[in-house]
Design a protein around this motif. Structure first.
Motif, PDB file in Angstrom:
ATOM      1  N   TYR A 221       0.889  -1.261   0.010  1.00  0.00           N
ATOM      2  CA  TYR A 221      -0.060   0.031   0.059  1.00  0.00           C
ATOM      3  C   TYR A 221       0.852   1.368   0.027  1.00  0.00           C
ATOM      4  N   THR A 222       0.452   2.208  -1.102  1.00  0.00           N
ATOM      5  CA  THR A 222       1.034   3.526  -0.654  1.00  0.00           C
ATOM      6  C   THR A 222       0.552   4.101   0.561  1.00  0.00           C
ATOM      7  N   PRO A 223       0.829   5.247   1.143  1.00  0.00           N
ATOM      8  CA  PRO A 223       0.240   6.283   2.020  1.00  0.00           C
ATOM      9  C   PRO A 223      -1.104   6.545   1.905  1.00  0.00           C
ATOM     10  N   GLU A 224      -1.388   6.930   0.617  1.00  0.00           N
ATOM     11  CA  GLU A 224      -2.594   7.492   0.119  1.00  0.00           C
ATOM     12  C   GLU A 224      -3.441   6.173   0.254  1.00  0.00           C
ATOM     13  N   GLU A 225      -2.963   5.266  -0.231  1.00  0.00           N
ATOM     14  CA  GLU A 225      -3.959   4.090  -0.217  1.00  0.00           C
ATOM     15  C   GLU A 225      -4.393   3.530   1.102  1.00  0.00           C
ATOM     16  N   ARG A 226      -3.528   3.660   2.156  1.00  0.00           N
ATOM     17  CA  ARG A 226      -3.619   3.271   3.522  1.00  0.00           C
ATOM     18  C   ARG A 226      -4.832   4.020   4.115  1.00  0.00           C
ATOM     19  N   ALA A 227      -4.609   5.510   3.849  1.00  0.00           N
ATOM     20  CA  ALA A 227      -5.668   6.419   4.143  1.00  0.00           C
ATOM     21  C   ALA A 227      -7.013   6.132   3.635  1.00  0.00           C
ATOM     22  N   GLY A 228      -6.918   5.886   2.292  1.00  0.00           N
ATOM     23  CA  GLY A 228      -8.400   5.640   1.752  1.00  0.00           C
ATOM     24  C   GLY A 228      -8.812   4.351   2.034  1.00  0.00           C
ATOM     25  N   PHE A 229      -8.221   3.303   2.292  1.00  0.00           N
ATOM     26  CA  PHE A 229      -8.705   1.985   2.793  1.00  0.00           C
ATOM     27  C   PHE A 229      -9.441   2.420   4.398  1.00  0.00           C
ATOM     28  N   HIS A 230      -8.717   3.156   5.051  1.00  0.00           N
ATOM     29  CA  HIS A 230      -9.228   3.364   6.397  1.00  0.00           C
ATOM     30  C   HIS A 230     -10.644   4.262   6.335  1.00  0.00           C
ATOM     31  N   ALA A 231     -10.337   5.148   5.298  1.00  0.00           N
ATOM     32  CA  ALA A 231     -11.549   6.184   5.011  1.00  0.00           C
ATOM     33  C   ALA A 231     -13.019   5.477   4.710  1.00  0.00           C
ATOM     34  N   VAL A 232     -12.732   4.207   3.876  1.00  0.00           N
ATOM     35  CA  VAL A 232     -13.798   3.618   3.378  1.00  0.00           C
ATOM     36  C   VAL A 232     -14.456   2.725   4.575  1.00  0.00           C
TER      37      VAL A 232
END
Length: 384
Positions: A221-232
């Protein structure tokens, strides 16, 4: 504080780390979902076919004129979206799930659900008997929920991920109502069935622990992907009725809530041992492996060793998982996954991975059911 007796010892330990969050956690063991709890209470005298029709109409924005008042209000005048909601922020997490779907769903079964069911929430599931009568179907429902919330636009109003999250809120409230009426449920010791504390803990695991466990299985995961995963997962949790007072805001908060919640919870109960081992043994059936010998080999040689490596030996021992003879279970798993991907590329059958996920999810020609359980015990309830 009025603390359920099973939480007294753990609460004192957790307060040494974060007194505010520890107090909030045990307070939320006494809270369900006041809005949805009132709705399902209003629906309780009605026939299930009628309830199904009303909920389906609400989910699809159809005429609700004949529906009971509280249900009609829930769909006609929903609360405004939270100020933090940003649908565009989901996209990196959606792409990451699509790319890492196999390790994510594998991690969910072998790690994340084990984390979750190590808490007292296991008592709710064991008392209903849901995992025993319909364990495979339940895992497939979990998979489908993830598939839908991590689909582009899935959490838009009336998207399938949105509908499934709302449906889970209805089901939790109904099970909470039914269990609370049974003689088996000990409110003084355990608090409210399927409490807000347990749901806040669970969705923190679904986000942060799934990231951690899936990385151990080879996901990236990239940092943006980690954040997006948690946002979902944060928004899915909001739709599932988790109050913001026990709902994480980002990965750091999710991990911290998992830590404090774990300290507050008592050691795994007999129900946790039953639930987690039942989940492990159901996993091959979800993957469509029906042969008994094959299932046993997969469970004993792959799933238990991987799960033990993910959750750690201490928790695995408490859950009575068998000891592992494989010293490098995760490394061997990752190597096997790379070899499988290489074989897939050579055969040009990349579409089969997605097809396998669909088979392991609760899709059928009848469409999404809006029936609710009508008895606390699964064997006496209609299918939902």
């Amino acid at each position: 504080m009025n603390i359920p007796t099973e939480y007294i010892v753990g609460h004192e330990k957790a307060r040494l780390v974060d007194s505010d969050l520890a107090d909030r956690y045990v307070t939320h063991t006494l809270i369900g979902d006041p809005v949805m709890d009132a709705v399902v209470e209003e629906l309780s005298p009605l026939p299930q076919d009628q309830v199904h029709g009303f909920i389906q109409a609400g989910m699809h924005g159809e005429d609700m004129a004949q529906a009971p008042a509280l249900l009609r209000a829930f769909f006609d005048t929903p609360p405004p979206d939270p100020a933090w909601l940003d649908q565009d922020a989901f996209l990196p997490g959606v792409y990451a799930f699509q790319r890492n779907s196999v390790p994510v769903l594998s991690a969910f079964v072998t790690g994340t659900l084990i984390d979750g069911f190590s808490t007292l929430i296991a008592k709710s599931f064991v008392q209903t008997g849901r995992i025993f009568d319909n364990g495979v179907w339940r895992l497939k429902q979990n998979n489908r929920h993830q598939m839908e919330i991590f689909w582009p636009g899935g959490l838009m109003p009336n998207g399938d991920g949105w509908r499934l999250s709302i449906r889970i809120r209805f089901v939790h409230a109904q099970v909470r109502r039914l269990l609370a009426q049974t003689e088996e449920w000990d409110h003084g010791a355990w608090g409210v069935p399927i409490s807000a504390a347990h749901l806040g803990y669970a969705v923190s695991c679904f986000a942060a622990r799934t990231i951690k466990h899936s990385e151990a299985l080879g996901a990236q995961y990239t940092p943006e992907e980690r954040a997006g995963f948690h946002a979902v997962w944060r928004y899915a949790g909001y739709l599932m009725g988790i109050p913001e007072s026990i709902l994480f805001a980002d990965e750091d908060e999710a991990l911290h809530l998992y830590r404090i919640g774990s300290l507050c919870e008592p050691p795994p109960s007999q129900e946790s041992i039953i639930m987690t081992n039942a989940l492990i043994n159901s996993a091959p059936l979800v993957a469509g492996i029906g042969d008994r010998e094959q299932r046993e080999k997969l469970v004993n040689n792959v799933i238990y060793p991987v799960s033990r490596a993910l959750i750690g030996n201490d928790l695995a021992d408490e859950l009575m998982f068998p000891s592992s003879r494989l010293p490098f279970a995760l490394a061997m798993y990752r190597l096997d996954q790379r070899l499988q991907r290489f074989r897939t590329i050579l055969k040009r059958q990349g579409h089969q991975s997605f097809a396998t996920l669909l088979e392991a999810s609760a899709y059928d020609d009848a469409g999404l059911s809006h029936y609710l359980p009508d008895h606390a015990h699964a064997e006496r309830s209609r299918r939902w």
